[in-house]
Design a protein around this motif. Structure first.
Motif, PDB file in Angstrom:
ATOM      1  N   ARG A 107      -1.729   1.722   1.112  1.00 29.07           N
ATOM      2  CA  ARG A 107      -2.919   0.927   0.819  1.00 29.07           C
ATOM      3  C   ARG A 107      -2.860  -0.476   1.417  1.00 29.07           C
ATOM      4  O   ARG A 107      -3.699  -1.303   1.113  1.00 29.07           O
ATOM      5  CB  ARG A 107      -3.102   0.824  -0.696  1.00 29.07           C
ATOM      6  N   MET A 108      -1.871  -0.732   2.240  1.00 30.18           N
ATOM      7  CA  MET A 108      -1.703  -2.068   2.811  1.00 30.18           C
ATOM      8  C   MET A 108      -2.255  -2.109   4.241  1.00 30.18           C
ATOM      9  O   MET A 108      -2.112  -1.164   4.999  1.00 30.18           O
ATOM     10  CB  MET A 108      -0.224  -2.444   2.825  1.00 30.18           C
ATOM     11  N   THR A 109      -2.882  -3.226   4.560  1.00 28.53           N
ATOM     12  CA  THR A 109      -3.319  -3.438   5.933  1.00 28.53           C
ATOM     13  C   THR A 109      -2.132  -3.924   6.757  1.00 28.53           C
ATOM     14  O   THR A 109      -1.053  -4.207   6.224  1.00 28.53           O
ATOM     15  CB  THR A 109      -4.436  -4.497   5.986  1.00 28.53           C
ATOM     16  N   HIS A 110      -2.353  -4.068   8.050  1.00 36.22           N
ATOM     17  CA  HIS A 110      -1.286  -4.585   8.901  1.00 36.22           C
ATOM     18  C   HIS A 110      -0.893  -5.992   8.477  1.00 36.22           C
ATOM     19  O   HIS A 110       0.284  -6.340   8.446  1.00 36.22           O
ATOM     20  CB  HIS A 110      -1.741  -4.561  10.360  1.00 36.22           C
ATOM     21  N   ALA A 111      -1.871  -6.805   8.111  1.00 35.98           N
ATOM     22  CA  ALA A 111      -1.578  -8.180   7.670  1.00 35.98           C
ATOM     23  C   ALA A 111      -0.759  -8.161   6.374  1.00 35.98           C
ATOM     24  O   ALA A 111       0.147  -8.972   6.198  1.00 35.98           O
ATOM     25  CB  ALA A 111      -2.872  -8.957   7.467  1.00 35.98           C
ATOM     26  N   ASP A 112      -1.080  -7.244   5.459  1.00 38.53           N
ATOM     27  CA  ASP A 112      -0.310  -7.138   4.211  1.00 38.53           C
ATOM     28  C   ASP A 112       1.127  -6.733   4.501  1.00 38.53           C
ATOM     29  O   ASP A 112       2.067  -7.247   3.891  1.00 38.53           O
ATOM     30  CB  ASP A 112      -0.942  -6.112   3.270  1.00 38.53           C
ATOM     31  N   LEU A 113       1.309  -5.784   5.406  1.00 41.32           N
ATOM     32  CA  LEU A 113       2.666  -5.367   5.767  1.00 41.32           C
ATOM     33  C   LEU A 113       3.446  -6.510   6.406  1.00 41.32           C
ATOM     34  O   LEU A 113       4.642  -6.662   6.183  1.00 41.32           O
ATOM     35  CB  LEU A 113       2.617  -4.182   6.727  1.00 41.32           C
ATOM     36  N   ALA A 114       2.754  -7.317   7.212  1.00 42.60           N
ATOM     37  CA  ALA A 114       3.430  -8.442   7.866  1.00 42.60           C
ATOM     38  C   ALA A 114       3.839  -9.499   6.847  1.00 42.60           C
ATOM     39  O   ALA A 114       4.883 -10.132   6.994  1.00 42.60           O
ATOM     40  CB  ALA A 114       2.523  -9.050   8.926  1.00 42.60           C
ATOM     41  N   LYS A 115       3.039  -9.687   5.790  1.00 46.98           N
ATOM     42  CA  LYS A 115       3.389 -10.662   4.749  1.00 46.98           C
ATOM     43  C   LYS A 115       4.534 -10.160   3.881  1.00 46.98           C
ATOM     44  O   LYS A 115       5.327 -10.944   3.391  1.00 46.98           O
ATOM     45  CB  LYS A 115       2.176 -10.942   3.860  1.00 46.98           C
ATOM     46  N   HIS A 116       4.578  -8.856   3.696  1.00 46.83           N
ATOM     47  CA  HIS A 116       5.624  -8.248   2.876  1.00 46.83           C
ATOM     48  C   HIS A 116       6.899  -8.221   3.707  1.00 46.83           C
ATOM     49  O   HIS A 116       6.854  -8.178   4.927  1.00 46.83           O
ATOM     50  CB  HIS A 116       5.192  -6.820   2.505  1.00 46.83           C
ATOM     51  N   PRO A 117       8.050  -8.234   3.077  1.00 46.01           N
ATOM     52  CA  PRO A 117       9.287  -8.234   3.877  1.00 46.01           C
ATOM     53  C   PRO A 117       9.581  -6.853   4.481  1.00 46.01           C
ATOM     54  O   PRO A 117      10.605  -6.245   4.217  1.00 46.01           O
ATOM     55  CB  PRO A 117      10.360  -8.658   2.870  1.00 46.01           C
ATOM     56  N   LEU A 118       8.664  -6.343   5.306  1.00 45.09           N
ATOM     57  CA  LEU A 118       8.829  -5.059   5.979  1.00 45.09           C
ATOM     58  C   LEU A 118       8.536  -5.231   7.475  1.00 45.09           C
ATOM     59  O   LEU A 118       7.582  -4.675   8.001  1.00 45.09           O
ATOM     60  CB  LEU A 118       7.880  -4.018   5.384  1.00 45.09           C
ATOM     61  N   PRO A 119       9.343  -6.006   8.180  1.00 48.42           N
ATOM     62  CA  PRO A 119       8.998  -6.329   9.568  1.00 48.42           C
ATOM     63  C   PRO A 119       8.990  -5.119  10.495  1.00 48.42           C
ATOM     64  O   PRO A 119       8.143  -5.024  11.385  1.00 48.42           O
ATOM     65  CB  PRO A 119      10.061  -7.341   9.977  1.00 48.42           C
ATOM     66  N   ALA A 120       9.903  -4.170  10.316  1.00 47.99           N
ATOM     67  CA  ALA A 120       9.942  -2.999  11.198  1.00 47.99           C
ATOM     68  C   ALA A 120       8.680  -2.168  11.033  1.00 47.99           C
ATOM     69  O   ALA A 120       8.084  -1.710  12.015  1.00 47.99           O
ATOM     70  CB  ALA A 120      11.183  -2.160  10.908  1.00 47.99           C
TER      71      ALA A 120
END
Length: 156
Positions: A107-120
């Motif tokens: 349910r996360m957008t690309h921006a949400d994933l980038a903010k979350h500590p999931l860089p890969a």
């Protein structure tokens, strides 16, 4: 003395009806309180609802790498469209992140994933976005599958 013998004043209600109305209001208020208390999330429930960590990350990686290979093979054989293949690879990558970490990446957008500590995961999903949603010529499914494989294999 009454002026007219046929005239009677209004009848009074029995007091029991007033108490019945008050009791009904109390029951309705109690019902709302019970429903609110029963549906409220207790404190500390977030810690209990967190999914248990997977004990064997190697098996999880192998399963998702196989699924990515299956999508790539279906795209190469023509069973699946190119855009659908890119979307499925992105979905598989997000499901892998969810299963490996418990973070609901579906349910996360690309921006949400980038903010979350999931860089890969964020960089891999960022590479898949143009193939999923872009209007121009679509990149190869093999390239997107390779990016997703790298993200899964680099996971620790």
């Amino acid at each position: 003395m009454q002026a007219e013998p046929e005239f009677y004043g209004p009848l009074q209600y029995a007091p029991v009806w007033g108490w019945a109305g008050v009791g009904l209001l109390v029951l309705v208020a109690a019902w709302y309180a019970v429903v609110f208390a029963a549906t409220r999330t207790p404190r500390g429930a977030e810690a209990r609802q967190r999914p248990a960590q997977l004990t064997d990350l190697a098996e999880l990686k192998a399963a998702y790498l196989q699924r990515i290979d299956d999508v790539e093979r279906d795209a190469a054989s023509g069973k699946r469209s190119i855009r659908d293949s890119h979307q499925e690879i992105s979905l598989l990558l997000r499901k892998f992140v969810r299963d490996a970490t418990g973070v609901d990446a579906l349910r996360m957008t690309h921006a949400d994933l980038a903010k979350h500590p999931l860089p890969a995961a964020a960089s891999a999903v960022g590479q898949l976005y143009p193939a999923e949603f872009g209007p121009g010529p679509l990149p190869s499914v093999a390239g997107s599958a390779a990016a997703a494989r790298r993200a899964v294999q680099a996971w620790n």
